[in-house]
Design an enzyme around this catalytic site. Structure first.
Site, short mmCIF file in Angstrom:
data_model
loop_
_atom_site.label_atom_id
_atom_site.label_comp_id
_atom_site.label_asym_id
_atom_site.label_seq_id
_atom_site.Cartn_x
_atom_site.Cartn_y
_atom_site.Cartn_z
N ASN A 133 -10.25 -0.01 -0.87
CA ASN A 133 -8.80 0.00 -0.67
C ASN A 133 -8.16 -0.60 -1.92
OD1 ASN A 133 -6.14 -0.66 0.01
ND2 ASN A 133 -6.64 -1.35 2.07
N CYS B 75 0.79 -1.23 0.00
CA CYS B 75 0.00 0.00 0.00
C CYS B 75 0.82 1.28 0.00
CB CYS B 75 -0.94 0.00 1.20
SG CYS B 75 -1.91 -1.52 1.34
N HIS C 58 -3.02 6.86 2.15
CA HIS C 58 -3.52 5.58 1.66
C HIS C 58 -4.98 5.43 2.06
CE1 HIS C 58 -4.18 1.44 0.87
NE2 HIS C 58 -4.05 1.04 2.12
#
Length: 316
Positions: free
Chosen positions: A272, A113, A241
């Site tokens: 996500n 990520c 993020h």
């Protein structure tokens, strides 16, 4: 050698298929209210036939078109991804071939990520060292390939997509548009989020990751600002993020960001998307002109590894 680099254009791509929380609730034990209250996600985009390389190419093509450069000008291509099923040739060379970029340095980077900020950092360093002049930096993920759609704890979290930036050297008398990178990891906690084996699924210890993100990351984000010589109060936007709205809100509070700072929350509609989440969210802010050109923006990625990285950039 050059004094630094800057982002001159952004681009993004998402698949057309939208999967809502209610869609997921039809197949697993969950519901819209539970998902929104825990992580803040309402829907996500899921790829059907598109590969990681397809999505990376579409995003990069859009960024290149807006940069004023051509494929012949690009001498470095880097792709941050942790979900590409195709390992060799790597995604970066596949993108270069499709866009007609000849003889670039081309490499993939996997810090999950935080990957886009790592990739921006390595591209900036290459330009500063004189090893490159114009770079395509891409974050692309097809997390649907590695998601267990029967697992209610992870199936609600992830989506697919890509974001890309064109990074170029600044002129001798021009201030750099990409600040110093701060990067690091907590490898002793790496097993808290993993994708392992030949037929892998994402496995996550949610509470471990949540505690780490909410208690340890804000000081690192503050250090990023300090390295760039920019006070949090001077930021025009914060693009973290896109993992969880509660994590984002906690970092915003600890940084003391005021209401005038635009805080990206693209996860509401995208989920996500790991290494794609920061460039995807930034590209949308640029496209909607929500942040003035040249204004300071804090990018901060964190996740699998457990890794983190960030830098302050000037909005293209």
């Amino acid at each position: 050698m050059t004094a630094g680099s800057r982002i001159v254009a952004m681009g993004h791509y998402q698949p057309s298929r939208v999967v809502t929380n209610d869609d997921l609730a039809a197949t697993i034990d969950t519901n819209d209210e539970w998902i929104k209250s825990r992580v803040g996600i309402a829907e996500r985009r899921i790829a059907d036939s598109e590969t990681v390389a397809d999505m990376a190419t579409f995003a990069a093509e859009k960024a290149l078109a807006g940069s004023g450069l051509t494929a012949a000008d690009i001498d470095l291509v880097t792709v941050a991804t942790c979900s590409s099923i195709d390992r060799c040739p790597n995604v970066a060379t596949r993108v270069a071939a499709r866009l007609g970029i000849t003889a670039p340095a081309a490499y993939d980077l996997n810090t999950a990520c935080s990957g886009f900020s790592y990739a921006i950092g390595t591209a900036d360093h290459a330009i500063r060292a004189g090893a490159a002049r114009n770079a395509l930096v891409i974050g692309a993920e097809k997390l649907s390939d590695v998601t267990d759609w029967t697992d209610r704890t992870t199936a609600v979290l992830f989506g697919d997509g890509a974001g890309a930036a064109v990074v170029t050297a600044v002129a001798d008398n021009e201030e750099p548009g990409i600040g110093p990178v701060l990067w690091g990891s907590a490898p002793e906690k790496g097993d808290a989020l993993k994708i392992e084996g030949w037929q892998p699924y994402i496995q996550q210890e949610g509470q471990t990751v949540f505690r780490w993100a909410t208690t340890e990351l804000a000081p690192f984000a503050l250090q990023v600002c300090e390295r760039a010589g920019v006070a949090p109060s001077e930021l025009a936007a914060f693009v973290p993020h896109q993992a969880n709205t509660r994590i984002i809100d906690g970092i915003v509070k600890r940084l003391g960001l005021g209401p005038d700072v635009v805080v990206a929350k693209d996860l509401v509609h995208s989920g996500n998307t790991s290494a794609a989440s920061v460039p995807l969210a930034l590209s949308k802010l640029v496209e909607r002109r929500e942040v003035p050109a040249g204004a300071p923006v804090l990018l901060f990625g964190f996740g699998g590894g457990l890794t983190y990285a960030g830098q302050v950039v000037r909005c293209p």
